[in-house]
Motif scaffolding. Structure first.
Motif, PDB file in Angstrom:
ATOM      1  N   MET A 177     -56.710  -8.277 -61.521  1.00 56.53           N
ATOM      2  CA  MET A 177     -55.780  -8.279 -60.711  1.00 56.53           C
ATOM      3  C   MET A 177     -56.442  -7.672 -59.278  1.00 56.53           C
ATOM      4  O   MET A 177     -57.423  -7.207 -59.474  1.00 56.53           O
ATOM      5  N   CYS A 178     -55.746  -8.099 -58.343  1.00 59.55           N
ATOM      6  CA  CYS A 178     -56.336  -8.016 -56.886  1.00 59.55           C
ATOM      7  C   CYS A 178     -56.476  -6.456 -56.793  1.00 59.55           C
ATOM      8  O   CYS A 178     -55.251  -5.642 -57.097  1.00 59.55           O
ATOM      9  N   SER A 179     -57.343  -5.833 -56.456  1.00 63.32           N
ATOM     10  CA  SER A 179     -57.645  -4.221 -56.042  1.00 63.32           C
ATOM     11  C   SER A 179     -56.993  -3.868 -54.830  1.00 63.32           C
ATOM     12  O   SER A 179     -56.595  -2.697 -54.853  1.00 63.32           O
ATOM     13  N   GLU A 180     -56.505  -4.763 -53.746  1.00 65.13           N
ATOM     14  CA  GLU A 180     -55.666  -4.332 -52.619  1.00 65.13           C
ATOM     15  C   GLU A 180     -54.413  -4.447 -52.837  1.00 65.13           C
ATOM     16  O   GLU A 180     -53.680  -3.537 -52.355  1.00 65.13           O
ATOM     17  N   CYS A 181     -53.781  -5.667 -53.487  1.00 66.18           N
ATOM     18  CA  CYS A 181     -52.242  -5.833 -53.588  1.00 66.18           C
ATOM     19  C   CYS A 181     -51.846  -5.992 -55.111  1.00 66.18           C
ATOM     20  O   CYS A 181     -50.666  -6.217 -55.224  1.00 66.18           O
ATOM     21  N   SER A 182     -52.641  -5.888 -56.059  1.00 60.76           N
ATOM     22  CA  SER A 182     -52.234  -6.119 -57.322  1.00 60.76           C
ATOM     23  C   SER A 182     -51.549  -7.366 -57.843  1.00 60.76           C
ATOM     24  O   SER A 182     -50.945  -7.702 -58.730  1.00 60.76           O
TER      25      SER A 182
ATOM     26  N   VAL B 245     -60.157 -15.159 -56.464  1.00 55.80           N
ATOM     27  CA  VAL B 245     -59.515 -14.975 -54.979  1.00 55.80           C
ATOM     28  C   VAL B 245     -58.156 -14.435 -55.171  1.00 55.80           C
ATOM     29  O   VAL B 245     -57.378 -15.064 -55.863  1.00 55.80           O
ATOM     30  N   CYS B 246     -57.778 -13.613 -54.373  1.00 55.26           N
ATOM     31  CA  CYS B 246     -56.211 -13.312 -54.329  1.00 55.26           C
ATOM     32  C   CYS B 246     -55.545 -14.111 -53.559  1.00 55.26           C
ATOM     33  O   CYS B 246     -55.778 -14.567 -52.218  1.00 55.26           O
ATOM     34  N   PRO B 247     -54.688 -14.966 -53.943  1.00 57.69           N
ATOM     35  CA  PRO B 247     -53.750 -15.937 -53.264  1.00 57.69           C
ATOM     36  C   PRO B 247     -52.674 -15.139 -52.318  1.00 57.69           C
ATOM     37  O   PRO B 247     -52.169 -15.984 -51.309  1.00 57.69           O
ATOM     38  N   THR B 248     -52.494 -13.929 -52.298  1.00 57.64           N
ATOM     39  CA  THR B 248     -51.600 -13.090 -51.512  1.00 57.64           C
ATOM     40  C   THR B 248     -52.352 -12.830 -50.200  1.00 57.64           C
ATOM     41  O   THR B 248     -52.214 -13.043 -49.059  1.00 57.64           O
ATOM     42  N   CYS B 249     -53.638 -12.085 -50.332  1.00 56.95           N
ATOM     43  CA  CYS B 249     -54.213 -11.313 -49.433  1.00 56.95           C
ATOM     44  C   CYS B 249     -55.593 -11.693 -48.953  1.00 56.95           C
ATOM     45  O   CYS B 249     -56.203 -11.567 -48.223  1.00 56.95           O
ATOM     46  N   GLY B 250     -56.142 -12.668 -49.944  1.00 51.49           N
ATOM     47  CA  GLY B 250     -57.407 -13.224 -49.672  1.00 51.49           C
ATOM     48  C   GLY B 250     -58.581 -12.312 -49.981  1.00 51.49           C
ATOM     49  O   GLY B 250     -59.735 -12.914 -49.838  1.00 51.49           O
ATOM     50  N   GLU B 251     -58.123 -11.309 -50.700  1.00 52.45           N
ATOM     51  CA  GLU B 251     -59.380 -10.426 -51.319  1.00 52.45           C
ATOM     52  C   GLU B 251     -60.245 -11.433 -52.477  1.00 52.45           C
ATOM     53  O   GLU B 251     -59.609 -12.048 -53.024  1.00 52.45           O
ATOM     54  N   VAL B 252     -61.389 -11.285 -52.301  1.00 52.72           N
ATOM     55  CA  VAL B 252     -62.418 -11.905 -53.340  1.00 52.72           C
ATOM     56  C   VAL B 252     -63.181 -11.019 -54.208  1.00 52.72           C
ATOM     57  O   VAL B 252     -63.778  -9.787 -53.748  1.00 52.72           O
TER      58      VAL B 252
HETATM   59 ZN    ZN Z   1     -54.374  -9.243 -52.982  1.00 47.87          ZN
END
Ligand code: ZN
Length: 86
Positions: A7-12, A40-47
């Motif tokens: 899961m994305c660490s920024e926005c889950s 790659v996070c499809p929501t915020c782009g976190e990698v």
């Molecule tokens: Zn994210």
């Protein structure tokens, strides 16, 4: 099957497999590594990278920085290289 999807660490948001460009700049040396496999996070782009990819990135970067520094010492006429490994 997808239980290892992080899961994305920024926005889950559930992350997706993709690639990213890894950029490094230091003291006149610029290194760009395209097509690095990543989550790659499809929501915020976190990698984020797997530990194996991270290890290879660090090792490759170390070698490329050493090469670049050596090249700079001979006041290079050749300033940019593109290297591919099959
Ligand atoms: Zn994210």
């Amino acid at each position: 099957m997808n239980k290892s999807t992080p899961m994305c660490s920024e926005c889950s948001t559930k992350m997706q497999r993709g690639t990213t460009v890894f950029e490094y700049r230091d003291n006149g040396i610029q290194i760009s590594i395209p097509y690095v496999p990543a989550w790659v996070c499809p929501t915020c782009g976190e990698v984020s990278f797997t530990p194996k990819t991270t290890d290879q990135l660090i090792e490759t970067l170390r070698e490329l920085v050493a090469t670049a520094k050596k090249a700079r010492q001979r006041q290079p006429l050749l300033r940019e290289y593109l290297v591919k490994v099959a």
